[in-house]
Design a protein around this motif. Structure first.
Motif, short mmCIF file in Angstrom:
data_model
loop_
_atom_site.label_atom_id
_atom_site.label_comp_id
_atom_site.label_asym_id
_atom_site.label_seq_id
_atom_site.Cartn_x
_atom_site.Cartn_y
_atom_site.Cartn_z
N ALA A 22 -0.30 -10.70 9.24
CA ALA A 22 -1.27 -9.61 9.34
C ALA A 22 -0.67 -8.29 8.85
N GLU A 23 0.58 -8.02 9.23
CA GLU A 23 1.25 -6.78 8.78
C GLU A 23 1.48 -6.82 7.27
N ARG A 24 1.81 -7.98 6.76
CA ARG A 24 2.02 -8.12 5.31
C ARG A 24 0.71 -7.94 4.56
N ALA A 25 -0.38 -8.48 5.10
CA ALA A 25 -1.70 -8.30 4.48
C ALA A 25 -2.10 -6.82 4.50
N GLN A 26 -1.82 -6.15 5.61
CA GLN A 26 -2.12 -4.72 5.71
C GLN A 26 -1.32 -3.94 4.68
N GLY A 27 -0.05 -4.32 4.49
CA GLY A 27 0.79 -3.65 3.49
C GLY A 27 0.22 -3.83 2.09
N LEU A 28 -0.23 -5.04 1.76
CA LEU A 28 -0.82 -5.29 0.44
C LEU A 28 -2.10 -4.47 0.27
N LYS A 29 -2.90 -4.43 1.30
CA LYS A 29 -4.14 -3.65 1.25
C LYS A 29 -3.82 -2.18 0.99
N GLU A 30 -2.86 -1.62 1.72
CA GLU A 30 -2.48 -0.21 1.55
C GLU A 30 -1.91 0.04 0.15
N TRP A 31 -1.06 -0.87 -0.32
CA TRP A 31 -0.47 -0.72 -1.65
C TRP A 31 -1.60 -0.66 -2.70
N ASP B 178 -10.50 -6.69 -9.90
CA ASP B 178 -10.10 -7.64 -8.85
C ASP B 178 -9.33 -6.94 -7.74
N LEU B 179 -8.54 -5.92 -8.11
CA LEU B 179 -7.78 -5.18 -7.10
C LEU B 179 -8.72 -4.51 -6.10
N GLU B 180 -9.89 -4.13 -6.55
CA GLU B 180 -10.86 -3.54 -5.62
C GLU B 180 -11.25 -4.53 -4.54
N GLY B 181 -11.34 -5.81 -4.90
CA GLY B 181 -11.60 -6.85 -3.90
C GLY B 181 -10.42 -7.01 -2.95
N ILE B 182 -9.21 -6.94 -3.49
CA ILE B 182 -8.01 -7.06 -2.66
C ILE B 182 -7.94 -5.89 -1.69
N ALA B 183 -8.38 -4.72 -2.12
CA ALA B 183 -8.35 -3.53 -1.26
C ALA B 183 -9.27 -3.70 -0.05
N GLY B 184 -10.19 -4.64 -0.12
CA GLY B 184 -11.10 -4.86 0.99
C GLY B 184 -10.79 -6.11 1.81
N ILE B 185 -9.58 -6.67 1.65
CA ILE B 185 -9.27 -7.91 2.35
C ILE B 185 -9.21 -7.71 3.86
N GLU B 186 -9.49 -8.79 4.56
CA GLU B 186 -9.37 -8.81 6.02
C GLU B 186 -7.88 -8.94 6.34
#
Length: 192
Positions: A99-108, A137-145
């Motif tokens: 979850a922390e790694r996913a949050q980091g990717l979202k923030e990046w 596609d990055l816009e979709g990644i920016a919205g990941i859960e």
């Protein structure tokens, strides 16, 4: 102490942020850094100003902190411009929860897209279709859960999304800097 051969990782930069009184993740700022290096050849001075502003300080606390911030910039620039295509976004590693790694990717991704969007439509007109699609596609990644369980499936999905973000950053850099890195084969190299 020289930082020439030291690889700066997420935790090192996060600790440096803490020394400046900031609890924010360095992932967002790394996304901004990578996009700015690709689009504008962000200078060392401008980078120090941006880091200081983000951390809410007038300047880095001392020469060693400034040197580390500049080493972070140099590390990102070297990786984006290297022929080995070994660029990696500055993200939480396997010591962090999924979850922390996913949050980091979202923030990046949010930081990266912010700089790309600030550049406006003019540069986008000259970009290749693959680059425009990768950025979309990055816009979709920016919205990941980001509230995800640690599981092999989620880990594989996060790896694939991270790889996509990594490739989008390198594609943006290479299109904005033709010939850097030199990764295309010449006609002589492809003849058999």
């Amino acid at each position: 102490m020289s930082l020439i051969n030291e690889r700066l990782d997420f935790s090192t930069i996060a600790d440096l942020f803490l020394l400046h009184g900031s609890m924010q993740s360095p992932a967002f700022l790394d996304g901004r850094l990578c996009a700015a290096l690709a689009l504008q050849d962000l200078s060392a001075e401008a980078w120090l100003e941006q880091v200081s502003l983000s951390l809410g300080v007038e300047q880095p606390r001392d020469a060693q902190a400034a040197e580390r911030f500049l080493a972070w910039r140099r590390q990102a620039l070297d990786a984006l411009s290297a022929a080995e295509l070994g660029f990696e976004p500055l993200l939480p590693d396997e010591l962090f929860s999924l979850a922390e790694r996913a949050q980091g990717l979202k923030e990046w991704t949010l930081g990266f897209l912010e700089v790309v969007q600030d550049a406006g439509e003019a540069p986008r007109q000259g970009w290749s279709l693959p680059l425009r699609e990768a950025l979309d596609d990055l816009e979709g990644i920016a919205g990941i859960e980001t509230d995800i369980d640690d599981s092999p499936e989620n880990e594989n999905d996060l790896f694939a999304l991270t790889e996509h973000a990594r490739m989008a950053a390198m594609l943006l850099y290479t299109e904005q800097h033709p010939g850097k890195p030199q990764v295309e084969r010449t006609d002589d190299e492809t003849r058999h």
